[in-house]
Enzyme design. Structure first.
Site, mmCIF file in Angstrom:
data_model
loop_
_atom_site.group_PDB
_atom_site.id
_atom_site.type_symbol
_atom_site.label_atom_id
_atom_site.label_comp_id
_atom_site.label_asym_id
_atom_site.label_seq_id
_atom_site.Cartn_x
_atom_site.Cartn_y
_atom_site.Cartn_z
ATOM 1 N N ASP A 1 35.977 26.498 35.311
ATOM 2 C CA ASP A 1 34.639 26.973 35.675
ATOM 3 C C ASP A 1 34.169 28.122 34.775
ATOM 4 O O ASP A 1 34.985 28.931 34.333
ATOM 5 C CB ASP A 1 34.643 27.423 37.144
ATOM 6 C CG ASP A 1 33.239 27.434 37.730
ATOM 7 O OD1 ASP A 1 32.287 27.029 37.036
ATOM 8 O OD2 ASP A 1 33.094 27.868 38.888
ATOM 9 N N GLU B 1 29.662 15.298 41.803
ATOM 10 C CA GLU B 1 28.418 16.058 42.012
ATOM 11 C C GLU B 1 27.790 16.530 40.691
ATOM 12 O O GLU B 1 26.589 16.833 40.644
ATOM 13 C CB GLU B 1 28.673 17.290 42.901
ATOM 14 C CG GLU B 1 29.037 16.961 44.345
ATOM 15 C CD GLU B 1 30.457 16.448 44.529
ATOM 16 O OE1 GLU B 1 31.330 16.771 43.687
ATOM 17 O OE2 GLU B 1 30.698 15.686 45.487
ATOM 18 N N ASN B 2 28.590 16.605 39.624
ATOM 19 C CA ASN B 2 28.051 17.098 38.341
ATOM 20 C C ASN B 2 26.964 16.193 37.766
ATOM 21 O O ASN B 2 26.199 16.611 36.890
ATOM 22 C CB ASN B 2 29.169 17.287 37.301
ATOM 23 C CG ASN B 2 30.032 18.498 37.551
ATOM 24 O OD1 ASN B 2 31.197 18.544 37.156
ATOM 25 N ND2 ASN B 2 29.488 19.508 38.219
ATOM 26 N N ARG C 1 36.377 28.977 45.644
ATOM 27 C CA ARG C 1 36.140 27.729 46.388
ATOM 28 C C ARG C 1 36.983 26.627 45.771
ATOM 29 O O ARG C 1 37.312 26.676 44.592
ATOM 30 C CB ARG C 1 34.678 27.263 46.224
ATOM 31 C CG ARG C 1 33.631 28.023 46.935
ATOM 32 C CD ARG C 1 32.297 27.280 46.783
ATOM 33 N NE ARG C 1 31.853 27.235 45.403
ATOM 34 C CZ ARG C 1 31.275 28.244 44.761
ATOM 35 N NH1 ARG C 1 31.093 29.406 45.363
ATOM 36 N NH2 ARG C 1 30.883 28.098 43.508
HETATM 37 C C1 FPP Z 1 32.185 24.082 34.603
HETATM 38 O O1 FPP Z 1 31.460 25.111 33.980
HETATM 39 C C2 FPP Z 1 32.610 23.091 33.672
HETATM 40 C C3 FPP Z 1 32.266 21.761 33.672
HETATM 41 C C4 FPP Z 1 31.357 21.124 34.632
HETATM 42 C C5 FPP Z 1 32.775 20.849 32.650
HETATM 43 C C6 FPP Z 1 34.160 21.138 32.199
HETATM 44 C C7 FPP Z 1 34.356 20.491 30.933
HETATM 45 C C8 FPP Z 1 35.052 20.976 29.892
HETATM 46 C C9 FPP Z 1 35.790 22.257 29.868
HETATM 47 C C10 FPP Z 1 35.073 20.189 28.691
HETATM 48 C C11 FPP Z 1 36.399 19.683 28.305
HETATM 49 C C12 FPP Z 1 37.125 18.891 29.266
HETATM 50 C C13 FPP Z 1 37.804 17.759 28.968
HETATM 51 C C14 FPP Z 1 38.837 17.284 29.871
HETATM 52 C C15 FPP Z 1 37.556 16.954 27.769
HETATM 53 P P1 FPP Z 1 29.988 25.337 34.472
HETATM 54 O O2 FPP Z 1 29.079 24.518 33.633
HETATM 55 O O3 FPP Z 1 29.908 25.053 35.928
HETATM 56 O O4 FPP Z 1 29.791 26.854 34.181
HETATM 57 P P2 FPP Z 1 28.842 27.827 35.023
HETATM 58 O O5 FPP Z 1 29.372 27.834 36.414
HETATM 59 O O6 FPP Z 1 29.026 29.133 34.330
HETATM 60 O O7 FPP Z 1 27.440 27.311 34.913
#
Ligand code: FPP
Length: 240
Positions: A16, A63-64, A187
């Site tokens: 995260d 959910e993403n 969470r």
């Molecule tokens: C959460 O950060 C991250 C994600 C939804 C995507 C995670 C993906 C990667 C780290 C890319 C590499 C992974 C693989 C397995 C190839 P956020 O966007 O929710 O950050 P924020 O909460 O600060 O907005």
């Protein structure tokens, strides 16, 4: 133990804070995901080198898909073009994907398939990438499969216990020992719900791209201090 550390068998990480990492630097959110991916490549090797046998990461939740089209498209392209880089040709890591295959493009599915095929005979370490994953969906899909197998007479009600159920979850992933969520959020967000029943939880405030080897060592140090009881009583508290 590994030196001064107790080594968990299964570490799970909610990756995260990529977006906030980018925002802090005045960059587009996508560059945060790119930095997160680069970090994961290095960090996963380090974690296995430490002796952890199973590593699960939350790459994309069901959910993403609610995020902007631009961000979802970027992430899917990142996955398609870069999964191959997660294969470590010098170590015995098997890569598997957990989650629903629906809603994923043929390109992403092909990239996942390629990585799974290339590592399918590896057996010392397991790298479980949760993509289009939801913990409740995992439980529902396992239950449906159990119902089908029961209907076909392959299993009986007596077979069903906690360990048996767990084997029906995506890839039969084992219990988590240490669950980490970066960025200060506290969470679970529908990640590996069944497998985190007795996990030790650790919530560092750093954003995922900054969660490096030193940060992981701090997590291990904290885990080493924890006294795991699994619902039992600590030895030195008995008879008090
Ligand atoms: C959460 O950060 C991250 C994600 C939804 C995507 C995670 C993906 C990667 C780290 C890319 C590499 C992974 C693989 C397995 C190839 P956020 O966007 O929710 O950050 P924020 O909460 O600060 O907005």
């Amino acid at each position: 133990m590994n030196g001064e550390y107790k080594i968990p068998n299964h570490v799970a990480i909610i990756l995260d804070g990529n977006g906030r990492w980018a925002k802090k630097r005045g960059l587009n959110r996508s560059l945060g995901h790119k930095a997160g991916f680069e970090n994961l490549k290095k960090l996963s090797k380090y974690i296995f080198k430490k002796g952890v046998k199973v590593l699960s990461v939350f790459a994309f939740s069901t959910e993403n898909f609610k995020r902007s089209k631009e961000e979802v498209d970027y992430l899917m392209k990142l996955f398609t073009n870069n999964f191959k880089q997660l294969i470590d040709h010098n170590s015995d890591v098997k890569i598997v994907f957990s989650g629903r295959k629906s809603n994923l493009s043929n390109e992403v599915l092909a990239a996942m398939h390629e990585v799974e095929e290339a590592t399918k005979n590896h057996s010392t370490y397991l790298f479980n990438i949760c993509l289009n994953y939801g913990g409740r969906a995992d439980i529902i899909d396992a239950t449906k499969q159990i119902a089908e197998d029961y209907k076909e007479g392959k299993i009986t009600l007596e077979d069903l216990d906690e360990a048996f159920f767990q084997k029906y979850l995506y890839n039969g992933i084992p219990d988590i020992d240490l669950l980490i969520r970066t960025s200060g959020e506290i969470r679970i967000s529908n990640f590996l719900l069944y497998q985190s029943a007795y996990a030790e939880m650790y919530f560092p405030s750093v954003f995922f791209p900054d969660f490096d080897e030193k940060q992981f060592d701090l997590a291990l140090l904290e885990y080493t201090k924890r006294d795991r009881k699994f619902g039992g009583i600590k030895d030195d508290c008995k008879n008090n």
